[in-house]
Write a protein that holds these residues in place. Sequence first.
Motif, PDB file in Angstrom:
ATOM      1  N   HIS A   1       5.806  -0.603   1.508  1.00 41.21           N
ATOM      2  CA  HIS A   1       5.232  -1.216   0.501  1.00 41.21           C
ATOM      3  C   HIS A   1       6.458  -1.728  -0.409  1.00 41.21           C
ATOM      4  O   HIS A   1       6.211  -2.984  -0.722  1.00 41.21           O
ATOM      5  CB  HIS A   1       4.452   0.012  -0.154  1.00 41.21           C
ATOM      6  CG  HIS A   1       3.916  -0.631  -1.861  1.00 41.21           C
ATOM      7  ND1 HIS A   1       2.668  -0.544  -1.920  1.00 41.21           N
ATOM      8  CD2 HIS A   1       4.607  -0.985  -2.827  1.00 41.21           C
ATOM      9  CE1 HIS A   1       2.313  -1.008  -3.072  1.00 41.21           C
ATOM     10  NE2 HIS A   1       3.218  -1.338  -3.771  1.00 41.21           N
ATOM     11  N   GLU A   2       7.305  -0.960  -0.728  1.00 45.13           N
ATOM     12  CA  GLU A   2       8.483  -1.720  -1.502  1.00 45.13           C
ATOM     13  C   GLU A   2       9.171  -2.742  -1.016  1.00 45.13           C
ATOM     14  O   GLU A   2       9.634  -3.875  -1.477  1.00 45.13           O
ATOM     15  CB  GLU A   2       9.385  -0.519  -2.028  1.00 45.13           C
ATOM     16  CG  GLU A   2       8.759   0.508  -2.721  1.00 45.13           C
ATOM     17  CD  GLU A   2       7.997  -0.042  -4.004  1.00 45.13           C
ATOM     18  OE1 GLU A   2       8.202  -0.864  -4.462  1.00 45.13           O
ATOM     19  OE2 GLU A   2       7.112   0.948  -4.366  1.00 45.13           O
TER      20      GLU A   2
ATOM     21  N   HIS B   1       7.576  -5.988  -1.380  1.00 43.83           N
ATOM     22  CA  HIS B   1       8.113  -6.885  -2.742  1.00 43.83           C
ATOM     23  C   HIS B   1       9.272  -7.212  -2.478  1.00 43.83           C
ATOM     24  O   HIS B   1       9.527  -8.349  -3.094  1.00 43.83           O
ATOM     25  CB  HIS B   1       8.032  -5.696  -3.691  1.00 43.83           C
ATOM     26  CG  HIS B   1       6.660  -4.914  -4.056  1.00 43.83           C
ATOM     27  ND1 HIS B   1       5.645  -5.799  -4.213  1.00 43.83           N
ATOM     28  CD2 HIS B   1       6.182  -3.979  -4.413  1.00 43.83           C
ATOM     29  CE1 HIS B   1       4.798  -4.951  -4.536  1.00 43.83           C
ATOM     30  NE2 HIS B   1       5.055  -3.596  -4.738  1.00 43.83           N
TER      31      HIS B   1
ATOM     32  N   GLU C   1       1.725  -7.327  -5.235  1.00 43.41           N
ATOM     33  CA  GLU C   1       0.915  -5.957  -4.815  1.00 43.41           C
ATOM     34  C   GLU C   1      -0.185  -6.072  -4.022  1.00 43.41           C
ATOM     35  O   GLU C   1      -0.496  -5.024  -3.299  1.00 43.41           O
ATOM     36  CB  GLU C   1       0.277  -5.274  -6.283  1.00 43.41           C
ATOM     37  CG  GLU C   1       1.456  -5.067  -7.102  1.00 43.41           C
ATOM     38  CD  GLU C   1       2.488  -3.912  -6.814  1.00 43.41           C
ATOM     39  OE1 GLU C   1       2.359  -3.420  -5.658  1.00 43.41           O
ATOM     40  OE2 GLU C   1       3.376  -3.404  -7.438  1.00 43.41           O
TER      41      GLU C   1
ATOM     42  N   TYR D   1      -4.482  -2.280  -8.500  1.00 52.46           N
ATOM     43  CA  TYR D   1      -4.046  -2.315  -7.129  1.00 52.46           C
ATOM     44  C   TYR D   1      -5.217  -2.632  -6.331  1.00 52.46           C
ATOM     45  O   TYR D   1      -4.925  -3.245  -5.530  1.00 52.46           O
ATOM     46  CB  TYR D   1      -3.405  -0.976  -6.547  1.00 52.46           C
ATOM     47  CG  TYR D   1      -2.140  -0.605  -7.185  1.00 52.46           C
ATOM     48  CD1 TYR D   1      -0.848  -1.309  -6.587  1.00 52.46           C
ATOM     49  CD2 TYR D   1      -1.784   0.031  -8.404  1.00 52.46           C
ATOM     50  CE1 TYR D   1       0.177  -1.033  -6.936  1.00 52.46           C
ATOM     51  CE2 TYR D   1      -0.619   0.130  -8.794  1.00 52.46           C
ATOM     52  CZ  TYR D   1       0.472  -0.367  -8.181  1.00 52.46           C
ATOM     53  OH  TYR D   1       1.745  -0.274  -8.426  1.00 52.46           O
TER      54      TYR D   1
END
Length: 1016
Positions: A590-591, A594, A611, A662
């Motif tokens: 997930h990170e 980003h 997101e 989200y």
Amino acid sequence: MLTPQVRPLFPWPRAWFFAGAALLGIAAHNVAAESANPANLEQTARQHYLRGRYAEAADAYQRLAATRPAEAALGLSRALFGQGRIAQGVQILQGAIDSFPIEAPAVEVQKIHRDASDQRPSRSLAVDLLADLHAELAWRQFESGDYVAADAASAAALARSPDHLLARWVQAERLRVQGKLDEADQAYAWFVPFYNQKQLRITRAEDIRWIALAAAQSARWQNRPGDFRFIVNRLLPKALELEADYWPAHYEAGRLFSEKYNQAEASRSFAAALQINPQSAETHAAVAALALQHYDLDGASRSLIRALEIHPRLTQAHALWADWHIANFDRDAALARLHKAVDCNPADESVLGRLLAFRLMEAGEPTEEPDYARRLDTPGAIMAATAAQLIAAVETRNAAPGEFYFAAAVQLDDARRFDLAERYYQLAAKKMPRLAGPQSALGLMLMRLGREDEARQALEASFASDPFHVRVANTLQVLDVLDTYQKLETEHFIFRYDARDALLARSAARYLERDVYPQLCRQFGFEPPGKTLIEIFHHAKNTPGHGWFSARMVGLPYLGTVGACAGRVVGMVSPDAMPSPFHWARVLKHEFVHILNLQQTAFHVPHWFTEALAVMNEGDPRPEGWNRLLARRYRAGTHFKLDEINLGFIRPHTSDDWTLAYCQAEIYAEYMLHRFGKDAIARLLAGFADQPDTATAIYRAFAIDQADFERGYEAFLEDLVAKIQLAPETSSEQSFVELERALQSEPENAQRLAEMAAVQFAREQFAEARKFAEAAIAAAARQAKTRPPAERTAVARVPLASYVLARTRLLIGDDDEALQLLEQALDDAAPHPEVLSLLAQLRQRGNDPAGAEKLYVLARRNWPHEARWSKALAALYLAQQEEAKLAEPLEHLAGLEVDNAVIRKKLAQLALKRRDFAQAVRWAESTLHIDVNDAQMQRFAAVAYTFAGRHEDAAFAYAAAVELKPTEPAWQLEWAKSLRRAGQYEQARRVLVKLLERDPQYPGAKELLDLGSSEP
Ligand SMILES: [Zn+2]
């Protein structure tokens, strides 16, 4: 503008004063009565003023004018300034100065001030009213940016009274804003010995204020942080001893506390100031600034509205409104506010710096030659100026405009234009090394960019001059902890971690390099130019891992997540340092999304979009709670629109808001793929490549406007919500009282009666529950009789009542009747969830597992988005030992419960049993992605890999298993074998040597060692 109406002769006739008063709308009073005791009147007027009763104060000062014209003018002007009536206040002062008898000498005030220690009387400082008038004028003109007039006025004050404190303060401030920093430094420093020598003779609270302000500035610049304590604890309280209502003492203390990040004390001081003077616009603005620092936008707006109602020309309040709008992503409104701020004070560098940031963001660094001759002498000209023109104008006036560049840098940093921010922080620090702010902000920014060595330098420099800065102090501690960390560098990542997380780091590196990096970089068509830094935090120095993680990411201990991304750095808490484990692999993936999105769009990508992509790439179905929340908010019409969704991430009102943001963001991604095709994501990312505006990006990507985009999303969402299949939530919301009231008006309403029965049952009023349930069933039966025969069965059914009744039967052990009641109440076409669930449980208990299974399957068909039916089915199969059927409901559950390792472990075991090695590997990996330190699971994974023919992976897992549990010689032998299968004979040899050192007789080890590198 500033010419007085009438040139009065001495003694002042009331004429000009009243002309002024009438102009200001102040009622003229009969002054004869009060002029008898002017001292009392002055006292009253002053009290009104300090208490914020500005109209009453003006009125009283106006009456004082007959006997004490200079004091009256001073007081009246202050009452006007308090309401933002700057021009009129200036006019009053100017008029009083012009009509002041030049020959009037300074007077020694006859008050005797006693030295508390020896009771010796001491004389007060001389009071020169004309100097007071000039100084007050100078200060107000300085605050309005009228520097030429301010210089003349302060010079006039000092010519009369060389030690005039306010005039000296203005003079020092003027030196500062001209960039004559050494002279300014001396001018501030002058106040300190003055106070030390003359403190016993100071009788005016105002004078203490100027001394405190100068002493604080001197402490900042000469790096004496300890002085702040003296100023807030000793000096400012003296002003309150002299005059209990002197609220500016509280206000200035609040500002100093706020500067030192002591929010609690700052709030207390501001509250004390407002307690005395609820009309102090400056204090309301300061409260707003504090609220903005903590992202309390509602609180900030309330305070700003209040401030500007009282004082519409308060520069700082307009500047803060601009910040407020920026925080709300409303660029145009922010610029409109800056225009107002410029109109109040065209020279305020904090305002001009904000404006510079806008110009830099629009057009980049100026390339044209600065035109120093060009004058920016109207607010319109300032607002229309380019970056180069603004810089030229400010540099012409100020040789060291550090505060100007600092204000610009802060805003650039907030807007994530790090390249520009870095340059302007450095410029600010260079132009004005005395300023601690640029170094600390630069240091914190460099931390976010992963440039830790440079960050440390800047942070240490700022810490030396500002040890109160909590975020700086915390971050320096984080750097100390990181110094003790280990480092693992791979092709695209650098990992920093505590020794306890070595296995986690190795596994994360393998996962990110092999499974994540190639997939995501292909998906987004982008590879980051440098290596991504990943830091994993564990307990250290009595602080939990989460505390360090949070301090690393934001400098403060409040972060509400376990992973975070700051553009080039990913931070994560070690799952081992958390009370319950979480799917760390999912968090890292997930990170990393980003990381890619932020870098590929030069940080322009908005929160909601990255997101959306991060959540989508996690690849799990929406959790049941998200679906429930989405359905509820959609039906209530309180779901997010595109313009609001960013705030759901940044400043959620509730944790539901946060979750919903989200959830809805991910649906935006689904919607785009659905409507615009496979390349929709890449197209929109490209739309953000060089600018942050969502409407523009949407237009570039899809050639439609945002309204069209939104309409499509709403339709998509409507469709999606309609497909969410969840049983209705049982109405526990309804209160007993509400139901009672409803039943009074509709005593025959079967549904209400059933609800009442349920409420009574929940209250353990079983007899009542039964009574209402029976009443409900009876009422329904009566109603059924009035219907056509085809409808009767349906109308007669009140499943909730039957359910409650069944439960009352169960309480007395009457399972058979309960079973019968429920069977009658169940409608296969539209089952009631509680009836179905209870009936299934009874069937299971009554040795009818097939009957129970049928019901659960029915429930799953009706409500596939609920976890409970899969859980029930799994429990049923487990009890019946029907392993062949067990995997299916467990897989469904695993998707809904992403952090549940137990389910995954079971799935892995089931897969291995049925010799489905690919699935065994999949679930083993998934289990280890939650708990990497599970030795048994590592060994299990190794076995699964071996069966799947993945020997290198098997060797990796064996290494982990043995590391976690070195006391299993069998694992070591297996490890050696898998190393040999992977062709790693040398490593296999070392493992065997070690095994034989511990147990020379271990069966099979010697034989394997003797084989060397030859195949068995
Ligand atoms: Zn995220």
